[in-house]
Design a protein around this motif. Structure first.
Motif, PDB file in Angstrom:
ATOM      1  N   SER A  96       9.208  -6.241  -7.608  1.00  0.00           N
ATOM      2  CA  SER A  96       8.419  -5.289  -8.376  1.00  0.00           C
ATOM      3  C   SER A  96       7.370  -4.694  -7.444  1.00  0.00           C
ATOM      4  O   SER A  96       7.151  -5.188  -6.327  1.00  0.00           O
ATOM      5  CB  SER A  96       7.748  -5.963  -9.572  1.00  0.00           C
ATOM      6  N   PHE A  97       6.715  -3.629  -7.897  1.00  0.00           N
ATOM      7  CA  PHE A  97       5.631  -3.056  -7.098  1.00  0.00           C
ATOM      8  C   PHE A  97       4.596  -2.448  -8.023  1.00  0.00           C
ATOM      9  O   PHE A  97       4.875  -2.101  -9.187  1.00  0.00           O
ATOM     10  CB  PHE A  97       6.160  -2.019  -6.105  1.00  0.00           C
ATOM     11  N   LEU A  98       3.400  -2.302  -7.486  1.00  0.00           N
ATOM     12  CA  LEU A  98       2.276  -1.723  -8.206  1.00  0.00           C
ATOM     13  C   LEU A  98       1.729  -0.574  -7.377  1.00  0.00           C
ATOM     14  O   LEU A  98       1.457  -0.729  -6.185  1.00  0.00           O
ATOM     15  CB  LEU A  98       1.190  -2.777  -8.431  1.00  0.00           C
ATOM     16  N   LEU A  99       1.589   0.595  -7.983  1.00  0.00           N
ATOM     17  CA  LEU A  99       1.033   1.769  -7.317  1.00  0.00           C
ATOM     18  C   LEU A  99      -0.367   2.018  -7.854  1.00  0.00           C
ATOM     19  O   LEU A  99      -0.580   2.050  -9.070  1.00  0.00           O
ATOM     20  CB  LEU A  99       1.919   2.989  -7.569  1.00  0.00           C
ATOM     21  N   GLN A 100      -1.329   2.213  -6.915  1.00  0.00           N
ATOM     22  CA  GLN A 100      -2.716   2.434  -7.315  1.00  0.00           C
ATOM     23  C   GLN A 100      -3.307   3.601  -6.534  1.00  0.00           C
ATOM     24  O   GLN A 100      -2.903   3.886  -5.399  1.00  0.00           O
ATOM     25  CB  GLN A 100      -3.554   1.170  -7.072  1.00  0.00           C
ATOM     26  N   PHE A 101      -4.281   4.264  -7.158  1.00  0.00           N
ATOM     27  CA  PHE A 101      -4.985   5.384  -6.544  1.00  0.00           C
ATOM     28  C   PHE A 101      -6.452   5.013  -6.401  1.00  0.00           C
ATOM     29  O   PHE A 101      -7.071   4.511  -7.347  1.00  0.00           O
ATOM     30  CB  PHE A 101      -4.843   6.640  -7.400  1.00  0.00           C
ATOM     31  N   GLY A 113      -1.463   3.366 -11.273  1.00  0.00           N
ATOM     32  CA  GLY A 113      -0.637   4.520 -11.562  1.00  0.00           C
ATOM     33  C   GLY A 113       0.312   4.288 -12.723  1.00  0.00           C
ATOM     34  O   GLY A 113       0.770   3.166 -12.968  1.00  0.00           O
ATOM     35  N   ALA A 114       0.614   5.375 -13.421  1.00  0.00           N
ATOM     36  CA  ALA A 114       1.541   5.298 -14.548  1.00  0.00           C
ATOM     37  C   ALA A 114       2.953   5.038 -14.044  1.00  0.00           C
ATOM     38  O   ALA A 114       3.359   5.522 -12.985  1.00  0.00           O
ATOM     39  CB  ALA A 114       1.495   6.602 -15.345  1.00  0.00           C
ATOM     40  N   VAL A 115       3.704   4.255 -14.809  1.00  0.00           N
ATOM     41  CA  VAL A 115       5.089   3.908 -14.459  1.00  0.00           C
ATOM     42  C   VAL A 115       6.027   4.908 -15.120  1.00  0.00           C
ATOM     43  O   VAL A 115       5.888   5.217 -16.318  1.00  0.00           O
ATOM     44  CB  VAL A 115       5.425   2.476 -14.920  1.00  0.00           C
ATOM     45  N   ALA A 116       6.961   5.443 -14.364  1.00  0.00           N
ATOM     46  CA  ALA A 116       7.918   6.408 -14.902  1.00  0.00           C
ATOM     47  C   ALA A 116       9.032   5.684 -15.649  1.00  0.00           C
ATOM     48  O   ALA A 116       9.561   4.678 -15.179  1.00  0.00           O
ATOM     49  CB  ALA A 116       8.506   7.251 -13.780  1.00  0.00           C
ATOM     50  N   ALA A 117       9.382   6.210 -16.816  1.00  0.00           N
ATOM     51  CA  ALA A 117      10.477   5.626 -17.587  1.00  0.00           C
ATOM     52  C   ALA A 117      11.823   5.952 -16.970  1.00  0.00           C
ATOM     53  O   ALA A 117      12.796   5.214 -17.128  1.00  0.00           O
ATOM     54  CB  ALA A 117      10.420   6.129 -19.031  1.00  0.00           C
ATOM     55  N   SER A 118      11.873   7.070 -16.239  1.00  0.00           N
ATOM     56  CA  SER A 118      13.100   7.476 -15.550  1.00  0.00           C
ATOM     57  C   SER A 118      12.722   8.338 -14.361  1.00  0.00           C
ATOM     58  O   SER A 118      11.615   8.875 -14.292  1.00  0.00           O
ATOM     59  CB  SER A 118      14.015   8.265 -16.494  1.00  0.00           C
ATOM     60  N   CYS A 119      13.634   8.466 -13.427  1.00  0.00           N
ATOM     61  CA  CYS A 119      13.403   9.296 -12.245  1.00  0.00           C
ATOM     62  C   CYS A 119      14.554  10.298 -12.095  1.00  0.00           C
ATOM     63  O   CYS A 119      15.706   9.871 -12.046  1.00  0.00           O
ATOM     64  CB  CYS A 119      13.294   8.434 -10.989  1.00  0.00           C
ATOM     65  N   TYR A 134      -7.180   7.487  -1.440  1.00  0.00           N
ATOM     66  CA  TYR A 134      -6.396   6.358  -0.959  1.00  0.00           C
ATOM     67  C   TYR A 134      -5.214   6.114  -1.894  1.00  0.00           C
ATOM     68  O   TYR A 134      -5.302   6.345  -3.103  1.00  0.00           O
ATOM     69  CB  TYR A 134      -7.239   5.079  -0.909  1.00  0.00           C
ATOM     70  N   VAL A 135      -4.127   5.658  -1.318  1.00  0.00           N
ATOM     71  CA  VAL A 135      -2.964   5.221  -2.086  1.00  0.00           C
ATOM     72  C   VAL A 135      -2.670   3.784  -1.677  1.00  0.00           C
ATOM     73  O   VAL A 135      -2.632   3.466  -0.481  1.00  0.00           O
ATOM     74  CB  VAL A 135      -1.734   6.102  -1.796  1.00  0.00           C
ATOM     75  N   ARG A 136      -2.470   2.936  -2.664  1.00  0.00           N
ATOM     76  CA  ARG A 136      -2.183   1.535  -2.365  1.00  0.00           C
ATOM     77  C   ARG A 136      -0.911   1.107  -3.090  1.00  0.00           C
ATOM     78  O   ARG A 136      -0.752   1.377  -4.285  1.00  0.00           O
ATOM     79  CB  ARG A 136      -3.342   0.654  -2.816  1.00  0.00           C
TER      80      ARG A 136
END
Length: 498
Positions: A96-101, A113-119, A134-136
């Motif tokens: 899994s991963f976590l995206l942060q701003f 960051g919000a998780v996309a239901a689909s790409c 910054y992006v983490r």
């Protein structure tokens, strides 16, 4: 009691157990290091990819940098790069991963960051906070163990994080160039008029109209934004006189019989000389200009070349363009404007008359289709109006556009040495304030003042209008690592994640 038979077997058996345990431990340890490295690679790649995507989507809105990108788009990008680095990831593990701003003023406070239901994402989407610098990305991985399974710990977890820093960057001076210029206007690069300050969503901003048959800052009489980048001036029939450009296109010549998608009229049936001097009085407009749209100009244009002391044979010293206080006082951040400090520098390129949309739109679309890329933030948008209404924006291609400030007219009947005359607007001394209407004569060559990237989209190129967004260039992170974000060129780079 003294009988020692069988003791060796016991020792060997015990040694084997210890040895197998040591081997299992060594394998688990080595596997753990591998998974730790894989997880770190995933985090590094994802953070840098999202940082680059953000850097290329900056729009200046109401004087403040914002991002024409959704959090869900960024999440999909991070996931793509994490998946691309999963070569050694176990098939029976989980990840899994976590995206942060992060805000530049407080880089230890993060917005998840919000998780996309689909790409690609759809539905209600979330804008990236405008304060993001910054992006983490934190990547997590579980993997099976050998020794751990024996002691009741069948899986172990590893985690790694990476942080990318966003920064403004100077506009690069090299890249694909089309034979099209635009009059310099500082307001071009701020989307304030398109986005009310109180309720601005930068992801919904409509594209800029870069060109239309009657566009301000493009059309000046018969001059509609096309320039002829030929080696020799098309204003002289004999003798040949080199243009005031730094270097002509040395790419070579296209032999007869080679398919030329740019050749719509048959003028290049005998092959095309990329220098543009195959027949200046007849074919430059019909052959060379369309081909430069399809193949891009392969020569060099300069903003800092000095023509006052060394001129090509037959050319006269260009007009004194003065200080141009109206535009030199405060050019946008990151724009190179060397002629503001010395009015005797900068290439002059000659204009070509013709309708960009009617004559060149097919070639522009073909170039974008071949060399463009899909940008989730905009490419999946739907064209709102015009002949392509309902189609997607589609592939995007960023092109360097040279912006001009002053112009000259040419008089073939004037004595040698006085054939080029500076055009001013209704007697005003500042030649950079030339108006799009009410001027006479039409510009015959223009002075290159600066350069700005513009991102064109396949679905936004028509015969009626050509649209897109200013900016889209990824700059060199070595040039600046703490500059303010700007509307034209930004960069991203990895920094330690404390």
């Amino acid at each position: 009691m003294r009988d020692e038979h069988g003791q060796a077997l016991i020792v060997v058996a015990l040694a084997i157990v210890v040895l197998l345990g040591a081997i299992s431990f060594a394998l688990d340890w080595g596997y753990a290091l591998t998974q730790r490295r894989v997880t770190q690679n995933e985090a590094d790649a994802a953070a840098l990819a999202v940082g680059k995507q953000l850097a290329m989507s900056v729009l200046v809105v109401n004087g403040t940098p914002a991002f024409g990108l959704h959090q869900e788009d960024a999440w999909c990008t991070a996931g793509t790069y994490i998946d691309a680095n999963r070569s050694f990831r176990p098939s029976d593990g989980s990840s899994s991963f976590l995206l942060q701003f992060g805000d530049a003023s407080s880089p230890t406070v993060w917005t998840t960051g919000a998780v996309a239901a689909s790409c690609p994402p759809s539905g209600t989407l979330t804008a990236v906070p405008a304060s993001t610098r910054y992006v983490r990305v934190t990547a997590s991985q579980s993997y099976p163990t050998l020794l751990g399974a024996i002691v009741g710990q069948p899986t172990l977890d590893t985690q790694a994080s990476a942080r990318a820093r966003l920064s403004g960057s100077p506009v690069p001076l090299s890249g694909p160039t089309w034979p099209m210029v635009r009059h310099y206007d500082p307001s071009d690069f701020d989307q304030s008029a398109a986005c009310p300050p109180s309720s601005c969503d930068p992801t919904t901003i409509a594209p800029d109209t870069f060109w239309s048959p009657n566009a301000t800052d493009v059309v000046y009489g018969n001059f509609k934004g096309l320039v002829d980048l030929s080696r020799y001036s098309t204003r002289f029939s004999s003798p040949t006189v080199p243009q005031l450009e730094s270097d002509w296109d040395h790419s070579g010549s296209v032999a007869a019989g080679t398919p030329l998608l740019a050749d719509k009229s048959g003028n290049c049936s005998a092959g095309w000389d990329t220098a543009g001097d195959e027949a200046p009085s007849q074919q430059d407009k019909q052959c060379s200009v369309p081909n430069w749209f399809y193949y891009a100009f392969g020569g060099t244009l300069s903003l800092s070349s000095a023509w006052s002391s060394s001129l090509p044979s037959g050319q006269e010293v260009p007009s004194n363009i003065g200080t141009r206080a109206a535009i030199c006082a405060a050019p946008p951040p990151g724009e190179p404007t060397p002629s503001c400090t010395s009015p005797t520098v900068g290439d002059w390129v000659e204009t070509a008359y013709g309708n960009v949309g009617q004559n060149e739109s097919d070639n522009m679309r073909a170039r974008i289709a071949q060399y463009g890329t899909w940008i989730n933030a905009f490419s999946s948008k739907t064209v709102a109006s015009g002949p392509n209404k309902g189609n997607l924006y589609g592939k995007a291609l960023t092109i360097l556009v040279y912006l001009w400030d002053c112009a000259e007219s040419f008089s073939g009947s004037a004595p040698a040495g006085s054939q080029w005359t500076l055009i001013t607007s209704r007697g005003q001394p500042d030649c950079s304030q030339l108006q799009a209407s009410g001027n006479s004569p039409t510009p015959d060559r223009v002075h290159l003042f600066t350069v700005a990237p513009f991102t064109f989209y396949q679905g936004l190129v028509t015969t009626q209008a050509i649209q897109g967004y200013w900016g889209g260039t990824f700059g060199d992170p070595r040039l600046c690592q703490d500059c303010t974000l700007n509307a034209l060129s930004n960069t991203a780079f990895l920094v330690p994640d404390d």
